[in-house]
Design an enzyme around this catalytic site. Structure first.
Site, PDB file in Angstrom:
ATOM      1  N   HIS A  78       0.877  -1.182   0.000  1.00  0.00           N
ATOM      2  CA  HIS A  78       0.000   0.000   0.000  1.00  0.00           C
ATOM      3  C   HIS A  78       0.911   1.227   0.000  1.00  0.00           C
ATOM      4  O   HIS A  78       1.569   1.515   1.002  1.00  0.00           O
ATOM      5  CB  HIS A  78      -0.884  -0.058   1.255  1.00  0.00           C
ATOM      6  CG  HIS A  78      -2.060   0.856   1.213  1.00  0.00           C
ATOM      7  ND1 HIS A  78      -3.102   0.699   0.325  1.00  0.00           N
ATOM      8  CD2 HIS A  78      -2.373   1.953   1.952  1.00  0.00           C
ATOM      9  CE1 HIS A  78      -4.005   1.648   0.520  1.00  0.00           C
ATOM     10  NE2 HIS A  78      -3.579   2.429   1.503  1.00  0.00           N
TER      11      HIS A  78
ATOM     12  N   ASP B 193      -5.157  11.832  -2.516  1.00  0.00           N
ATOM     13  CA  ASP B 193      -4.509  12.212  -1.263  1.00  0.00           C
ATOM     14  C   ASP B 193      -3.017  12.351  -1.543  1.00  0.00           C
ATOM     15  O   ASP B 193      -2.358  11.383  -1.942  1.00  0.00           O
ATOM     16  CB  ASP B 193      -4.762  11.140  -0.192  1.00  0.00           C
ATOM     17  CG  ASP B 193      -4.270  11.571   1.184  1.00  0.00           C
ATOM     18  OD1 ASP B 193      -3.644  12.646   1.290  1.00  0.00           O
ATOM     19  OD2 ASP B 193      -4.503  10.820   2.157  1.00  0.00           O
TER      20      ASP B 193
ATOM     21  N   ASP C  26      -6.027  16.962   6.342  1.00  0.00           N
ATOM     22  CA  ASP C  26      -5.851  15.703   7.077  1.00  0.00           C
ATOM     23  C   ASP C  26      -4.690  15.853   8.051  1.00  0.00           C
ATOM     24  O   ASP C  26      -4.893  16.142   9.235  1.00  0.00           O
ATOM     25  CB  ASP C  26      -5.641  14.541   6.098  1.00  0.00           C
ATOM     26  CG  ASP C  26      -5.441  13.211   6.810  1.00  0.00           C
ATOM     27  OD1 ASP C  26      -5.657  13.154   8.028  1.00  0.00           O
ATOM     28  OD2 ASP C  26      -5.062  12.211   6.155  1.00  0.00           O
TER      29      ASP C  26
ATOM     30  N   GLU D 294     -13.775   6.522   5.030  1.00  0.00           N
ATOM     31  CA  GLU D 294     -12.798   5.603   4.415  1.00  0.00           C
ATOM     32  C   GLU D 294     -12.452   4.504   5.420  1.00  0.00           C
ATOM     33  O   GLU D 294     -11.288   4.122   5.536  1.00  0.00           O
ATOM     34  CB  GLU D 294     -11.548   6.389   3.986  1.00  0.00           C
ATOM     35  CG  GLU D 294     -10.889   7.132   5.126  1.00  0.00           C
ATOM     36  CD  GLU D 294      -9.640   7.913   4.739  1.00  0.00           C
ATOM     37  OE1 GLU D 294      -9.382   8.089   3.547  1.00  0.00           O
ATOM     38  OE2 GLU D 294      -8.918   8.332   5.673  1.00  0.00           O
TER      39      GLU D 294
HETATM   40  C1  MUC Z   1      -4.327   9.134   5.013  1.00  0.00           C
HETATM   41  O1  MUC Z   1      -3.434   9.922   4.826  1.00  0.00           O
HETATM   42  O2  MUC Z   1      -5.457   9.519   4.784  1.00  0.00           O
HETATM   43  C2  MUC Z   1      -6.169   6.640   4.847  1.00  0.00           C
HETATM   44  C3  MUC Z   1      -6.464   5.832   3.809  1.00  0.00           C
HETATM   45  C4  MUC Z   1      -5.248   5.419   3.249  1.00  0.00           C
HETATM   46  O3  MUC Z   1      -5.088   4.687   2.286  1.00  0.00           O
HETATM   47  O4  MUC Z   1      -4.233   5.984   3.929  1.00  0.00           O
HETATM   48  C5  MUC Z   1      -4.758   6.611   5.062  1.00  0.00           C
HETATM   49  C6  MUC Z   1      -4.018   7.770   5.563  1.00  0.00           C
HETATM   50 MG    MG Z   2      -4.832  11.534   4.205  1.00  0.00          MG
END
Ligand code: MUC
Ligand code: MG
Length: 382
Positions: A22, A198, A249, A327
């Site tokens: 990931h 993101d 975030d 999420e």
């Molecule tokens: C983030 O930075 O949002 C949330 C979902 C993902 O894949 O990473 C996290 C952290």
């Molecule tokens: Mg994030």
């Protein structure tokens, strides 16, 4: 009648493999590390909590090891002997002796809420004032690092009716390559899915402004944390000039950050994370600030396992407005679980039963198998 008191607090580090690598801008995960917290009380009731971050110290100020050490050394001793059901008083004691450490505090608060819910025969969402929904829409993060693989994964999620909101992790690569990757995925998904990105703070402000325009022109619905948390003025400027919403975030590391960002308009959506606010109750204070300021809400994750995911979910169930969904897919990214009853994902939603506490039971065998250190640390009355 004497009130139940806290008799022991145990912290257990657990490593669980991910279903695939990931990739985030700052770290590629091959596994996730959870800190599971068990709080036992004199009435025999046990509460379970979780404090989880991403990539050791690469994401936040706390690592699994620091969370465990700080709970064992500083926080747990403050709670032993205290009334188990008075969560305000317990969290105030922690506030008085420990700055920050919101991940550790969140895990402890979750465990106290779980125990109190079991004690009163109420779900945590009911303890938090009552749920206004029973399920939450859940986004999935496409982050294999490969465009074709991400598209295939997105198609599979749509077919399974598991997710129709996709977040793409970008920022590690060259910006034009990242933009081409995002545009290709949005083109493949079309109107069937909401596609968001993101950047995990990876861009500078000028790059972000240019990229937001390109992303807006190509149907992307929002950009999460495009620039450093240390540039709140830049986040405010981008929020004005970007054609698509900017979500904060990493900018939010505590409830007070949320207030300061709202005051200067640094973000039109806030990611709500129990770990970054100090617990399910603390995150609701950030939600209230955002809501009052007209800022959209999004139920975020630190890719917690089932316990942390359910603790987040119970808080999010109580929110009057949750316009950007959630999420909360953490357990689905892991090949293994340490709970007996796994969270239920179907029809693009996470369904949360209205059962006592968080509604979860640990699977002792699996926990014993996956714990990093077979000898855990327990603090208790001597
Ligand atoms: C983030 O930075 O949002 C949330 C979902 C993902 O894949 O990473 C996290 C952290
Ligand atoms: Mg994030």
């Amino acid at each position: 009648m004497s009130l139940p008191t806290i008799t022991s607090i145990e912290t257990i580090i657990v490593d669980l493999p991910t279903i695939r690598p990931h990739k985030l801008a700052m770290h590629t995960m091959q596994h996730q590390t959870l800190v599971i917290i068990r709080i036992r009380a004199s009435d025999g009731i046990e509460g379970i909590g979780e404090a989880t971050t991403i990539g050791g110290l690469s994401y936040g100020n706390e690592s699994p090891d620091s969370i465990k050490t700080n709970i064992d050394t500083h926080l747990a001793p403050m709670l032993i002997g205290q009334p188990a059901g008075n969560i305000n008083a317990a969290m105030l004691r922690l506030e008085r002796i420990a700055r920050g450490n919101t991940f550790a505090k969140s895990g402890l608060e979750s465990a106290l809420l779980d125990a109190q819910g079991k004690r009163l025969n109420m779900a945590v969402s009911e303890l938090l004032g009552g749920r206004v929904r029973d399920s939450l829409p859940v986004a999935w993060t496409l982050a294999s690092g490969d465009t074709a693989r991400d598209i295939a994964e997105g198609e599979k999620m749509l077919d399974l009716r598991r997710h129709r909101i996709f977040k793409l992790k970008i920022g590690a690569g060259e910006v034009n390559k990242d933009l081409a990757h995002v545009i290709a995925i949005k083109k493949a998904m079309g109107e069937r899915a909401s596609v968001r990105v993101d950047v995990n703070q990876a861009w500078d402000e000028a790059t972000a402004l240019r990229a937001c325009r390109v992303l807006g022109d190509n149907g992307i619905d929002l950009v999460e944390q495009p620039i450093s948390r240390n540039n709140p003025a830049g986040m405010a400027r981008l929020s004005v000039s970007s054609p698509i919403p900017i979500m904060a975030d990493e900018s939010i590391e505590c409830v007070e950050d949320a207030f300061n960002l709202a005051r200067i308009g640094a973000g039109s959506i806030f990611a709500l994370k129990i770990a970054k606010n100090g617990g399910p109750r603390a995150v609701l204070r950030t939600a209230a600030i955002a809501d009052a300021a007209g800022i959209g809400l999004y139920g975020g994750t630190m890719l917690e396992g089932s316990v942390g995911t359910l603790a987040s979910a119970h808080a999010f169930l109580t929110l009057p407005r949750l316009g950007w969904d959630t999420e909360l897919f953490g357990p689905l990214l892991l090949t293994e679980d340490i709970v007996a009853n796994k969270p239920e994902y179907r029809d693009f939603h996470l369904h949360i039963p209205n059962t006592p506490g968080l509604g979860l039971e640990l699977d002792e065998e699996r926990l014993a198998f996956h714990r990093r250190d077979k000898a855990s640390t327990t603090y208790s009355h001597s």
